[in-house]
Design a protein around this motif. Structure first.
Motif, PDB file in Angstrom:
ATOM      1  N   GLY A 143     -10.701   9.986  56.765  1.00  0.00           N
ATOM      2  CA  GLY A 143     -10.346  11.123  56.110  1.00  0.00           C
ATOM      3  C   GLY A 143      -9.063  11.538  56.899  1.00  0.00           C
ATOM      4  N   ALA A 153     -12.316   6.565  53.144  1.00  0.00           N
ATOM      5  CA  ALA A 153     -11.225   7.526  53.192  1.00  0.00           C
ATOM      6  C   ALA A 153     -10.119   7.162  53.798  1.00  0.00           C
ATOM      7  CB  ALA A 153     -11.531   8.874  52.879  1.00  0.00           C
ATOM      8  N   LEU A 212     -13.492  14.123  49.928  1.00  0.00           N
ATOM      9  CA  LEU A 212     -14.718  13.994  50.937  1.00  0.00           C
ATOM     10  C   LEU A 212     -15.859  15.523  50.730  1.00  0.00           C
ATOM     11  CD1 LEU A 212     -13.031  12.558  53.869  1.00  0.00           C
ATOM     12  CD2 LEU A 212     -14.966  11.660  52.768  1.00  0.00           C
ATOM     13  N   LEU A 242      -7.946  13.383  50.518  1.00  0.00           N
ATOM     14  CA  LEU A 242      -8.721  12.819  50.858  1.00  0.00           C
ATOM     15  C   LEU A 242      -9.859  13.957  50.972  1.00  0.00           C
ATOM     16  CD1 LEU A 242      -7.616  10.062  53.273  1.00  0.00           C
ATOM     17  CD2 LEU A 242      -8.420   9.847  50.933  1.00  0.00           C
ATOM     18  N   SER A 243      -9.486  14.846  51.914  1.00  0.00           N
ATOM     19  CA  SER A 243     -10.300  16.032  52.048  1.00  0.00           C
ATOM     20  C   SER A 243     -10.941  16.460  50.704  1.00  0.00           C
ATOM     21  CB  SER A 243      -9.714  17.157  52.939  1.00  0.00           C
ATOM     22  OG  SER A 243      -9.206  16.667  54.105  1.00  0.00           O
ATOM     23  N   VAL A 287      -9.583   5.581  48.619  1.00  0.00           N
ATOM     24  CA  VAL A 287     -10.960   6.208  48.278  1.00  0.00           C
ATOM     25  C   VAL A 287     -11.835   5.012  47.827  1.00  0.00           C
ATOM     26  CG1 VAL A 287     -12.301   7.869  47.396  1.00  0.00           C
ATOM     27  CG2 VAL A 287     -10.092   8.505  48.090  1.00  0.00           C
TER      28      VAL A 287
END
Length: 368
Positions: A295, A207, A198, A194-195, A216
């Motif tokens: 996230g 996220a 993002l 997710l990081s 996502v």
């Protein structure tokens, strides 16, 4: 007591001889139970101004959220900040109101893209603890008079004043929506993915990690969503499934409303930490069931009823904030629901309450 005008609301507060328990639709029963006479804003209802072209809506505080969503949907618009419906999680009934949403600063998965409820709040009218009608802000974003006070009311849980009217900016409903779904990932691997997403240029609007899967969300024009889905499948989400339309929306309603914890035994905590610390927090607590939104920065925990001390200790170690969202009344009465404040900040909070509610009659004890 359910006043139907702002003037009647002000008179009730002004003449009150004891504590008042401020409620909207009664769906967010969080924090220490407040002992006092119930004062509901449900009678203050209705959209008083809506300008679709200006993306601006003004409504009385007791207006049902569903009514506002229907008015907006007729013009192809929506509340950008995606407010949570607490009823399933908390086992409450009633009707969520826009004043309750603002008072609790309720913000959903789209916060990572558009900000919190308070970031969509343009202006407020409210009655303070002395029965005075105050207003701050305006009906367009560039009118910033009193803007800090507008934000202060968001998340004050009725302890500084009783909201009577709110002004909000809204947004257009996107043409298309799709969710990339990565199954079978451990929390740490999921948050790492997710990081990466993002940090990409592909404008993600959700996220999260829920049910052992990373999610996502992408929204926008159809061609744009298709392009961004393809690029993320090539770059950071190889092998992930693609879910579109209503099936995608249903996934995010589940994340927004913490549906997997509804009707389950145990206490529920809402924790804010650095996204990279979300998996570490869950691991430090022994791996309880968790939903990681934003996230990894917003962690919903389902834990045993005796876990409060451990949760607060681990969250403090990570420099985060923990709110007890659901627990039996005995635990709610014994454990502060909101994160204990450091002495300097606690002094500021007391000073604000003394300024706006010198008699201490508005939801006393709810926030400490």
């Amino acid at each position: 007591m359910t006043p139907e005008t702002e003037a009647a609301l002000a008179e009730i507060v002004k003449s009150a001889e004891g504590p008042l328990r401020i409620v909207g639709g009664g769906t967010r029963d969080i924090g220490a139970p407040v002992v006092g006479e119930a004062l509901s804003t449900a009678g203050l209802s209705g959209v008083t101004l809506y300008e679709p072209g200006a993306l601006t809506l003004v409504a009385q505080a007791g207006t049902p959220v569903a009514e506002i969503e229907a008015v907006l949907a007729a013009e192809g618009q929506r509340l950008a900040f995606e407010p949570m419906d607490h009823r399933a999680l908390l086992g409450t009934d009633g009707t969520p109101t826009i004043g309750g949403v603002v008072a609790a600063n309720v913000s959903g998965p789209r916060r990572i893209q558009v900000g919190a409820c308070r970031d969509s709040l343009l202006g407020v009218r409210f009655v303070d603890g002395m029965g005075r009608v105050l207003k701050n802000g305006g009906r367009v974003m560039k009118n910033v008079t009193g803007y800090d006070l507008v934000k202060l009311m968001a998340g004050s849980w009725g302890t500084l004043g009783v909201l009577s009217e709110v002004s909000l900016k809204v947004q257009a409903v996107p043409e298309a929506e799709a969710t990339l779904l990565g199954r079978g990932l451990e929390n740490s691997a999921a948050v790492k993915a997710l990081s990466s997403v993002l940090g990409s240029p592909y404008d993600v609007s959700g996220a999260a990690v829920s049910g052992g899967a990373a999610l996502v969300r992408l929204e926008g024009l159809g061609d744009s969503v298709s392009y961004r889905v393809k690029r993320l499948l090539d770059v950071a989400c190889a092998g992930w499934e693609v879910v579109e339309g209503e099936a995608s929306a249903a996934l995010w309603r589940g994340v927004r409303d913490v549906t997997p914890f509804a009707g389950r035994a145990g206490t529920v905590w809402r924790v804010s930490v650095k996204p990279s610390d979300g998996p570490a927090l869950v691991a430090a607590l022994g791996g309880p069931e968790a939903i990681l939104d934003w996230g990894g920065g917003l962690v919903w925990l389902l834990v045993e009823e005796d876990a409060a001390e451990r949760v607060r200790a681990e969250v403090a170690r990570l420099g985060g904030h923990a709110t007890l969202v659901r627990a039996p009344d005995a635990i709610r009465a014994a454990i502060p629901a909101f994160q204990p404040e450091a002495a300097p900040l606690a002094a500021i909070s007391r000073g604000l309450r003394e300024k706006f509610d010198p008699r201490g009659i508005l939801n006393p004890g709810l926030m400490g």
